[in-house]
Design a protein around this motif. Structure first.
Motif, mmCIF file in Angstrom:
data_model
loop_
_atom_site.group_PDB
_atom_site.id
_atom_site.type_symbol
_atom_site.label_atom_id
_atom_site.label_comp_id
_atom_site.label_asym_id
_atom_site.label_seq_id
_atom_site.Cartn_x
_atom_site.Cartn_y
_atom_site.Cartn_z
ATOM 1 N N ASP A 229 0.836 -1.205 0.000
ATOM 2 C CA ASP A 229 0.000 0.000 0.000
ATOM 3 C C ASP A 229 0.868 1.252 0.000
ATOM 4 O OD1 ASP A 229 -2.391 1.449 0.051
ATOM 5 O OD2 ASP A 229 -2.441 1.498 2.242
ATOM 6 N N ASP B 287 0.389 6.846 4.038
ATOM 7 C CA ASP B 287 0.216 5.556 4.736
ATOM 8 C C ASP B 287 1.070 5.444 6.005
ATOM 9 O OD1 ASP B 287 -1.189 3.020 4.577
ATOM 10 O OD2 ASP B 287 0.722 2.052 4.141
ATOM 11 N N HIS C 122 -4.883 6.015 6.064
ATOM 12 C CA HIS C 122 -6.074 5.351 6.597
ATOM 13 C C HIS C 122 -5.812 4.800 7.998
ATOM 14 C CE1 HIS C 122 -5.014 0.989 5.417
ATOM 15 N NE2 HIS C 122 -3.950 1.721 5.192
ATOM 16 N N HIS C 123 -4.698 5.220 8.597
ATOM 17 C CA HIS C 123 -4.446 4.895 10.003
ATOM 18 C C HIS C 123 -4.836 6.111 10.839
ATOM 19 C CE1 HIS C 123 -1.345 2.552 7.755
ATOM 20 N NE2 HIS C 123 -1.788 1.600 8.535
ATOM 21 N N THR D 10 -4.626 3.200 1.814
ATOM 22 C CA THR D 10 -4.280 4.557 1.384
ATOM 23 C C THR D 10 -4.451 4.678 -0.125
ATOM 24 O OG1 THR D 10 -2.781 4.896 3.246
ATOM 25 C CG2 THR D 10 -2.387 6.247 1.294
ATOM 26 N N ASP E 212 -3.441 -4.494 1.142
ATOM 27 C CA ASP E 212 -3.975 -4.069 2.445
ATOM 28 C C ASP E 212 -5.298 -4.753 2.797
ATOM 29 O OD1 ASP E 212 -1.893 -2.515 3.281
ATOM 30 O OD2 ASP E 212 -3.140 -0.785 3.781
HETATM 31 MN MN LIG Z 1 -2.032 0.938 4.244
#
Ligand SMILES: [Mn+2]
Length: 329
Positions: free
Chosen positions: A37, A95, A120-121, A140, A170
């Motif tokens: 990712d 990411d 996306h974290h 991401t 992912d």
């Molecule tokens: Mn990721």
């Protein structure tokens, strides 16, 4: 085939698009120890921005691991920024979870006039003046897909292949709990644009070193379960590493091979360090809290996935882990 992915309104998207329009020189970076990712998002966004005539610099502090060297233009990714007179107009971290995980790339990124965090974290350590962050999104790469759409950039086969690498890895090949209907739509749009899931799958998952497979064999030979068969463990020792010529990276994925045994709720994978202690990965089914067990040994993580270091010898390490696990059952 024309695949339409419904627009998804997110905070930070308008600001991201505007900052990209306003910039000429853009530096992009992904996190250390990069995965599919990280690298797919980096290249997909970079190649897209070049379509707009931007001057793009691509950074991965830890380079490009062998399984990802099928990605179009991967050779353009540098481990550090070239020395230039002037700072970049715009920097984008991808990411990463937090700024420090961009590694050596932080030097170039912190000098840029504007910094964007696309991720996306959700860690509480988001960075930059602009944040495009969505924990509901599986990768991401899907966020990058939306950025490129918002910019009106057409998906070439190359861009699509990079983004599919991110989406596919992912989600573990569209299998994890993070897969939503929209994830599949994005995958469909990328495949319609010419991306090959077969190429991603074979390069990333069917490209193991001989040493890694031999080490997996050693680990599986040691596989044991508790009497109720709910907890399984496997270990590799320094002797195993030496005799199979395996490196630490070759042990990636072994914890999963322990986890997938029928009936097993907690998987323990132990790797002996050269000082005789064991690095431990814990994976659990919902209902367990392996983070609390890891914390007893000074480690941490999430309820269902955690890690710690436990003193040897192996039998003592396993006994100590099992007694803390039975306490939390
Ligand atoms: Mn990721």
């Amino acid at each position: 085939m024309d695949v339409r992915v419904p627009l998804f309104v997110r905070d930070g998207m308008d600001e991201t698009v505007q900052a990209i329009w306003d910039a000429q020189t853009v530096v992009l970076a992904c996190h250390v120890n990069p995965d599919g990712d990280a690298l797919g998002s980096l290249l997909g966004l970079g190649l897209g921005l070049e379509k707009l005539g931007k001057t793009v610099t691509l950074l991965s502090a830890d380079g490009v691991p062998v399984p990802y060297r099928f990605l179009p233009e991967w050779g353009r990714i540098a481990t550090e920024a070239p020395k230039t007179e002037s700072a970049f107009d715009l920097a984008i971290g991808l990411d990463a979870g937090e700024f420090a995980r961009l590694g050596a790339s932080t030097v170039a990124l912190s000098q840029a006039k504007t910094l964007i965090d696309i991720d996306h974290h959700v860690t509480g350590k988001e960075f930059g003046q602009i944040k495009l962050i969505d924990a509901q999104t599986a990768s991401t790469a899907e966020l990058v897909f939306d950025v490129l759409n918002a910019l009106g950039i057409e998906l070439t086969r190359e861009i699509a292949q990079c983004l599919l690498c991110g989406v596919l890895t992912d989600t573990g090949g569209f299998r994890f709990t993070n897969v939503q209907p929209r994830t599949m739509l994005v995958g469909a749009a990328l495949i319609a644009a010419g991306a090959s899931p077969t190429e991603v799958y074979e390069s990333v998952y069917e490209n193991k070193t001989l040493a890694a497979q031999k080490l997996l064999g050693r680990a599986l030979a040691s596989l044991s379960v508790t009497e109720d068969k709910k907890i399984a463990w496997a270990a590799v020792t320094q002797k195993d590493f030496l005799e199979t010529h395996a490196t630490d990276n070759d042990s990636d994925g072994i914890a999963n091979a322990v986890r997938i045994v029928r009936g097993v709720e907690v998987a323990i994978f132990l790797r002996e360090s050269d000082n005789g202690s064991f690095r431990v990965s814990l994976r659990a089914q919902p209902g367990w809290d392996v983070a609390s067990v890891a914390a007893k040994f000074g480690g941490g993580g999430h309820k269902l996935a955690a890690g710690c270091t436990v003193a040897g010898p192996l039998d003592a390490a396993v006994s100590a882990l099992l007694s803390h696990l039975s306490a939390c059952d």
